[in-house]
Design an enzyme around this catalytic site. Sequence first.
Site, short mmCIF file in Angstrom:
data_model
loop_
_atom_site.label_atom_id
_atom_site.label_comp_id
_atom_site.label_asym_id
_atom_site.label_seq_id
_atom_site.Cartn_x
_atom_site.Cartn_y
_atom_site.Cartn_z
N ASP A 179 -3.73 -3.43 -6.12
CA ASP A 179 -4.18 -3.03 -7.45
C ASP A 179 -5.45 -2.18 -7.34
O ASP A 179 -6.15 -2.20 -6.32
CB ASP A 179 -4.46 -4.26 -8.32
CG ASP A 179 -3.19 -5.03 -8.66
OD1 ASP A 179 -2.12 -4.38 -8.69
OD2 ASP A 179 -3.25 -6.25 -8.87
N HIS A 208 0.67 0.86 -5.28
CA HIS A 208 0.29 0.04 -6.41
C HIS A 208 1.11 -1.25 -6.50
O HIS A 208 0.75 -2.17 -7.25
CB HIS A 208 0.43 0.83 -7.72
CG HIS A 208 -0.64 0.50 -8.72
ND1 HIS A 208 -1.07 -0.78 -8.96
CD2 HIS A 208 -1.38 1.29 -9.54
CE1 HIS A 208 -2.02 -0.78 -9.88
NE2 HIS A 208 -2.23 0.47 -10.25
#
Length: 419
Positions: A396, A392
């Site tokens: 995204d 992450h």
Amino acid sequence: MTQGNLVSWKKAVGDEIQPGDVLGVVETDKATMDFECQDEGFLAKILIDEGTEGVPVGKPICIMVEEKGDVEKFADYKVEEGATSAPPAEAEKPKEEQPKEEKPKEEKPNPAAASSEKSQPTESESHGDRVFASPAARALAAERGIDVAEINGSGPGGRVVKADVENYKPAAKKAPAAAGKAPAPAPGAAYVDIPTSNVRKVIASRLLESKVTIPHYYLTMEINADKILKLREVLNSQANGKFKLSVNDFVIKAASLALKDVPEVNSSWQESFIRQFKTADIAVAVATENGLITPIVAQAEAKGLSTISNSVKELAERARANKLQPHEYQGGTFTISNLGMYGIQHFTAIINPPHSSILAVGGTEEKLVLDSNSEKGFAVQKVMHVTMSNDHRTVDGAVGARWLQRFKGYMENPLTMLL
């Protein structure tokens, strides 16, 4: 990598060596492989016995000579005496004055100094403090990374001499191995303890680090595999033995093209910046007897399906035979792990650092779907599930979803991969 294991020697003392000859087998932190010699000559002396673990990178393991007649000159050569004894002895002459300067300090009537020095003689008597070690012993111990205080001296007054350090060397080597070996099971025990190899230790360390330090999240998508399977059948029927495509070959090609479409996924977290790669170098997980290894199909986006198929087969074969070179399994930009051939329908994979993503591929299965064009009102469709694990910090959720959409588009319309 800072050290490795010398598994075995393939040449004996006196053998002639040609460039490209396999000198021995070494175990690195990722694989067990042949060590090829790049020079010609004759093997005059073996300095590291086969089976030795924890050999530091850069440490001499053998001596080669140009003339065979020079081999016998090294019959009684010992690296400790010939290579490390003389220089350290000279280098330690100035250091020898340091302990002598400390002794007057012990005689000072300073209470604080006296209280601190009381513990030092006691420690040196029981453990061999460096004050009671010869210069050559201290030099050799420092070179080998050994704490002189751990060595029991055999010299006068417990003084550690060079021979004590030399004799301590085998014990230092065995210590890590002993820590990795479980005690012998009791007679009749219903279990067996298997020593861990360097490869297995590295796998454990890297995957634990990945799972703990990388913020994983997962995206799963279902893919219609009907067109892939039909195209694969047609292409294989016309291959004339030149190739045999698998579903995984299509997966690799589709993944590489999707990486070009969504370059944010083709990246690596570098703390102060994110590195984005210009080529799709796909690491393919391969199971071997020694553990998991990921040979790399470099620039997969620029290769055809047949080239990818043959490359994967050749790399996997050499991986299982421990024949891969470091550049063939180190690096890469994206990982694919396929367990579909084992009947696994769905699973999640741990990211392979420094990659940002890994794709877990399940097998194909039949599924009933609504079909208004069918008389029965439904049709049988072959589907497969893929799960994408993402870092992450670099990828995204929306970016990962966009990559999966592109991947799905290529897989469900495989002819677009050929354009």
